[in-house]
Design a protein around this motif. Sequence first.
Motif, PDB file in Angstrom:
ATOM      1  N   LEU A 280       1.013  -1.175   0.183  1.00 17.67           N
ATOM      2  CA  LEU A 280       0.123  -0.010  -0.093  1.00 17.67           C
ATOM      3  C   LEU A 280       0.849   1.267  -0.048  1.00 17.67           C
ATOM      4  O   LEU A 280       1.872   1.351   0.948  1.00 17.67           O
ATOM      5  CB  LEU A 280      -0.788   0.103   1.267  1.00 17.67           C
ATOM      6  N   VAL A 281       0.888   1.985  -0.894  1.00 15.28           N
ATOM      7  CA  VAL A 281       1.517   3.256  -0.926  1.00 15.28           C
ATOM      8  C   VAL A 281       0.660   4.393  -0.811  1.00 15.28           C
ATOM      9  O   VAL A 281      -0.267   4.595  -1.505  1.00 15.28           O
ATOM     10  CB  VAL A 281       2.187   3.440  -2.362  1.00 15.28           C
ATOM     11  N   GLU A 282       0.841   5.174   0.022  1.00 18.39           N
ATOM     12  CA  GLU A 282       0.469   6.610   0.425  1.00 18.39           C
ATOM     13  C   GLU A 282       1.379   7.528   0.062  1.00 18.39           C
ATOM     14  O   GLU A 282       2.446   7.464   0.276  1.00 18.39           O
ATOM     15  CB  GLU A 282      -0.178   6.588   1.823  1.00 18.39           C
ATOM     16  N   ILE A 283       0.456   8.920  -0.352  1.00 21.36           N
ATOM     17  CA  ILE A 283       1.805  10.073  -0.256  1.00 21.36           C
ATOM     18  C   ILE A 283       1.108  11.019   0.438  1.00 21.36           C
ATOM     19  O   ILE A 283      -0.069  11.284   0.568  1.00 21.36           O
ATOM     20  CB  ILE A 283       1.566  10.478  -1.866  1.00 21.36           C
ATOM     21  N   GLU A 284       2.077  11.732   1.110  1.00 18.55           N
ATOM     22  CA  GLU A 284       1.703  12.701   1.903  1.00 18.55           C
ATOM     23  C   GLU A 284       2.440  13.986   1.763  1.00 18.55           C
ATOM     24  O   GLU A 284       3.479  13.851   1.135  1.00 18.55           O
ATOM     25  CB  GLU A 284       2.063  12.339   3.470  1.00 18.55           C
ATOM     26  N   ASP A 285       1.765  15.312   1.985  1.00 18.18           N
ATOM     27  CA  ASP A 285       2.448  16.361   1.897  1.00 18.18           C
ATOM     28  C   ASP A 285       3.475  16.439   2.776  1.00 18.18           C
ATOM     29  O   ASP A 285       3.492  16.139   4.059  1.00 18.18           O
ATOM     30  CB  ASP A 285       1.551  17.413   2.401  1.00 18.18           C
ATOM     31  N   ILE A 286       4.794  16.988   2.210  1.00 17.92           N
ATOM     32  CA  ILE A 286       5.987  16.835   3.098  1.00 17.92           C
ATOM     33  C   ILE A 286       6.014  17.909   4.263  1.00 17.92           C
ATOM     34  O   ILE A 286       6.376  17.347   5.298  1.00 17.92           O
ATOM     35  CB  ILE A 286       7.260  17.388   2.208  1.00 17.92           C
ATOM     36  N   GLN A 287       5.261  18.935   4.039  1.00 21.02           N
ATOM     37  CA  GLN A 287       5.403  19.767   5.226  1.00 21.02           C
ATOM     38  C   GLN A 287       4.057  19.466   6.189  1.00 21.02           C
ATOM     39  O   GLN A 287       4.227  19.400   7.542  1.00 21.02           O
ATOM     40  CB  GLN A 287       5.101  21.162   4.689  1.00 21.02           C
ATOM     41  N   THR A 288       2.973  19.346   5.573  1.00 19.73           N
ATOM     42  CA  THR A 288       1.718  19.076   6.503  1.00 19.73           C
ATOM     43  C   THR A 288       1.384  17.620   6.930  1.00 19.73           C
ATOM     44  O   THR A 288       0.709  17.532   7.920  1.00 19.73           O
ATOM     45  CB  THR A 288       0.457  19.876   6.011  1.00 19.73           C
ATOM     46  N   GLY A 289       1.852  16.679   6.127  1.00 20.02           N
ATOM     47  CA  GLY A 289       1.318  15.177   6.275  1.00 20.02           C
ATOM     48  C   GLY A 289      -0.021  14.994   5.860  1.00 20.02           C
ATOM     49  O   GLY A 289      -0.527  13.908   5.650  1.00 20.02           O
ATOM     50  N   GLU A 290      -0.497  15.955   5.099  1.00 18.80           N
ATOM     51  CA  GLU A 290      -1.935  15.810   4.587  1.00 18.80           C
ATOM     52  C   GLU A 290      -1.990  14.800   3.341  1.00 18.80           C
ATOM     53  O   GLU A 290      -0.802  14.971   2.695  1.00 18.80           O
ATOM     54  CB  GLU A 290      -2.303  17.229   4.203  1.00 18.80           C
ATOM     55  N   PRO A 291      -2.745  13.823   3.322  1.00 20.28           N
ATOM     56  CA  PRO A 291      -2.972  12.856   2.221  1.00 20.28           C
ATOM     57  C   PRO A 291      -3.039  13.434   0.691  1.00 20.28           C
ATOM     58  O   PRO A 291      -3.772  14.546   0.720  1.00 20.28           O
ATOM     59  CB  PRO A 291      -4.061  11.922   2.734  1.00 20.28           C
ATOM     60  N   ILE A 292      -2.228  13.020  -0.001  1.00 20.23           N
ATOM     61  CA  ILE A 292      -2.304  13.495  -1.592  1.00 20.23           C
ATOM     62  C   ILE A 292      -2.875  12.258  -2.294  1.00 20.23           C
ATOM     63  O   ILE A 292      -2.266  11.082  -2.271  1.00 20.23           O
ATOM     64  CB  ILE A 292      -0.862  13.926  -1.907  1.00 20.23           C
ATOM     65  N   THR A 293      -3.824  12.427  -3.020  1.00 26.11           N
ATOM     66  CA  THR A 293      -4.562  11.437  -3.724  1.00 26.11           C
ATOM     67  C   THR A 293      -4.557  11.763  -5.012  1.00 26.11           C
ATOM     68  O   THR A 293      -4.766  10.957  -6.029  1.00 26.11           O
ATOM     69  CB  THR A 293      -5.881  10.906  -3.403  1.00 26.11           C
ATOM     70  N   GLU A 294      -4.515  13.052  -5.450  1.00 24.27           N
ATOM     71  CA  GLU A 294      -4.510  13.429  -6.851  1.00 24.27           C
ATOM     72  C   GLU A 294      -3.387  13.456  -7.499  1.00 24.27           C
ATOM     73  O   GLU A 294      -2.013  13.388  -6.877  1.00 24.27           O
ATOM     74  CB  GLU A 294      -4.993  14.889  -7.170  1.00 24.27           C
ATOM     75  N   PRO A 295      -3.240  13.143  -8.909  1.00 23.63           N
ATOM     76  CA  PRO A 295      -1.896  13.040  -9.586  1.00 23.63           C
ATOM     77  C   PRO A 295      -1.271  14.356  -9.576  1.00 23.63           C
ATOM     78  O   PRO A 295      -1.769  15.397  -9.624  1.00 23.63           O
ATOM     79  CB  PRO A 295      -2.404  12.369 -10.986  1.00 23.63           C
ATOM     80  N   GLY A 296       0.136  14.219  -9.971  1.00 22.57           N
ATOM     81  CA  GLY A 296       0.823  15.549 -10.312  1.00 22.57           C
ATOM     82  C   GLY A 296       1.303  16.233  -9.103  1.00 22.57           C
ATOM     83  O   GLY A 296       2.177  17.056  -9.292  1.00 22.57           O
ATOM     84  N   ARG A 297       1.011  15.853  -8.002  1.00 25.10           N
ATOM     85  CA  ARG A 297       1.338  16.610  -6.755  1.00 25.10           C
ATOM     86  C   ARG A 297       2.527  15.849  -5.915  1.00 25.10           C
ATOM     87  O   ARG A 297       2.279  14.706  -5.502  1.00 25.10           O
ATOM     88  CB  ARG A 297       0.101  17.109  -5.678  1.00 25.10           C
ATOM     89  N   GLU A 298       3.730  16.390  -5.694  1.00 23.36           N
ATOM     90  CA  GLU A 298       4.592  15.628  -4.987  1.00 23.36           C
ATOM     91  C   GLU A 298       4.516  15.657  -3.577  1.00 23.36           C
ATOM     92  O   GLU A 298       3.923  16.360  -3.002  1.00 23.36           O
ATOM     93  CB  GLU A 298       6.020  16.288  -5.372  1.00 23.36           C
ATOM     94  N   GLY A 299       4.806  14.449  -3.062  1.00 24.00           N
ATOM     95  CA  GLY A 299       4.809  14.298  -1.622  1.00 24.00           C
ATOM     96  C   GLY A 299       5.745  13.039  -1.119  1.00 24.00           C
ATOM     97  O   GLY A 299       6.275  12.401  -1.989  1.00 24.00           O
ATOM     98  N   LYS A 300       5.791  12.957   0.051  1.00 23.50           N
ATOM     99  CA  LYS A 300       6.647  11.938   0.639  1.00 23.50           C
ATOM    100  C   LYS A 300       5.878  10.487   0.772  1.00 23.50           C
ATOM    101  O   LYS A 300       4.669  10.713   1.217  1.00 23.50           O
ATOM    102  CB  LYS A 300       7.349  12.015   1.687  1.00 23.50           C
ATOM    103  N   MET A 301       6.345   9.457   0.268  1.00 22.28           N
ATOM    104  CA  MET A 301       6.046   8.163   0.491  1.00 22.28           C
ATOM    105  C   MET A 301       5.711   7.599   1.624  1.00 22.28           C
ATOM    106  O   MET A 301       6.554   7.347   2.534  1.00 22.28           O
ATOM    107  CB  MET A 301       6.584   6.960  -0.542  1.00 22.28           C
ATOM    108  N   VAL A 302       4.466   7.088   2.047  1.00 23.32           N
ATOM    109  CA  VAL A 302       4.239   6.203   3.381  1.00 23.32           C
ATOM    110  C   VAL A 302       3.859   4.786   2.778  1.00 23.32           C
ATOM    111  O   VAL A 302       3.012   4.893   1.932  1.00 23.32           O
ATOM    112  CB  VAL A 302       3.285   6.905   4.390  1.00 23.32           C
ATOM    113  N   ILE A 303       4.673   3.633   3.129  1.00 29.69           N
ATOM    114  CA  ILE A 303       4.228   2.353   2.591  1.00 29.69           C
ATOM    115  C   ILE A 303       4.218   1.330   3.700  1.00 29.69           C
ATOM    116  O   ILE A 303       4.817   1.238   4.736  1.00 29.69           O
ATOM    117  CB  ILE A 303       5.416   2.130   1.659  1.00 29.69           C
TER     118      ILE A 303
END
Lengths: 450, 62
Positions: A280-303
Amino acid sequence: MSSNGNKHRSYWNPVLETLDREKLQALQLRKFKRILGWAYDNSPFYRRLYQDAGLEPGDIKSFEDIHKVPKIDKDMLRDTQQREPFPYGDILTVPTEKVSIFRQTSGTTGVPVYQADTWQDWEWWTESWCYILYAQGYRSTDRVFIPFGYNIFVAFWAGHYAAEKLGCEVVPGGVLDTSSRILKMQELKCTAFLATPTYVLGMADTARNKLGIDPAKDLSIGRITTAGEPGGSVASTKKRMEDAWGAKVYDHIGATEIGAWSYECTEQPGGPHVNEALFLVEIEDIQTGEPITEPGREGKMVITAFDRFAKPCIRFDSKDVIKWADYGCDCGRTFRLIEGGVVGRSDDITKVKGVLLAPTAIEEAIRSVPELGDEYEVTVSKKGDIDDILLRIELLPGKESEQDDILTRLKDQLRVKTNLGYRLEVEPYGSLPRYEVKAKRFRDLRKKGG
Amino acid sequence: MEQFDLPGMARDIRQLRQLAEELDGKASGMEAVHRNVQRILANVKMLEINVCDVEEIDSYKK
């Protein structure tokens, strides 16, 4: 064989790899709950973590609930190693006598993390690599060379076992030096090999300049699978490797603490697929930790690795920076794509002269200038109050008379790709360090230990 | 996916697990049997990951 039958031959598992998204998400939720319950029941580390957060496995009822589960990171894995049982710590869910293999991380970012796998976990590693190699066209007719030092680092161990499982003939390159490896590949007419991008380029350089062998003409390599560095997904590095070897280069991304979680397929749509049946790969905003589900927006991976049991990996903050692609893939897999692979690490992306700089962007600029050698070094330091970036490069032999033009083009590329100016130093060809596994080309002297 | 007999394959895989575990039980600590059964069971687990897990979701959703 029907056309559907032929299509199925492109997949290691045609059921899982083409599962509709709704069923895939149901499968992921079920598997997440299973590994969470296992860790809670059997790992003192995870039970403590979850109890401190007031969470019980039964609290996870929907996909959205997964975000409530506390994350772990590398420092926590290092800390738990100070506890019993030695040397893994109380994250372990099985008695140490069930552990069949030790691995460790390379220690690039600090104290190495020790990884315990049972035989079942090792089968799972191998299985995840079967998805990779099969998607990249490896079949039982391939003779696969593994130019790797077979040691405490997981690197290409699982690739070796997976190639065997696919029915390929595997040639372990072990302790041979680079020249001997190339000559053995030539003698045996090997059709594929696995290596880091740095070593793929380094082997080609040795073949050409020490042995007088042109890998693209004199060897039989048709495909190369890379790992360990981002280069396999950096377009200009990939092109340089493909030109050097006359072969297709496919990327795969994995990590010792996680597993082999993504792979490029033969369609090469511009990024690798995430193996969403196993991870399961989740992407979170690097600063806020808010989940990113939409394409094209960089964030850090939580796996999360769903099926790794001895030392579970649940919601691991990997620091890898990725983004979902806004396109699909003609291969028919429903596993999502990450655009351009891992574009950096959140702890590598550093501010220089007020601009965010990712080391992969420098690599992209350098690789786009064909007259430059494969090696380079970047050193960031402070000159008074001002940041200074020194970039040391090599010109390919015979290109010295074109130096001014080459450096002008390099400066232009660096400015376009990174929006920064650099101090350039041209070193004699062959004088910068060569690497066999992961290269260390970026140093930030402003940081402690840089 | 309907081209694959997932329920039939899942049933066979469960039987494989049961059979391997029964064999292990009969081994009475005979290492040559026990250790080989452990390896078989690790492979059975891969079959469960590849087939049974998704078949259970499929059944669940019908």
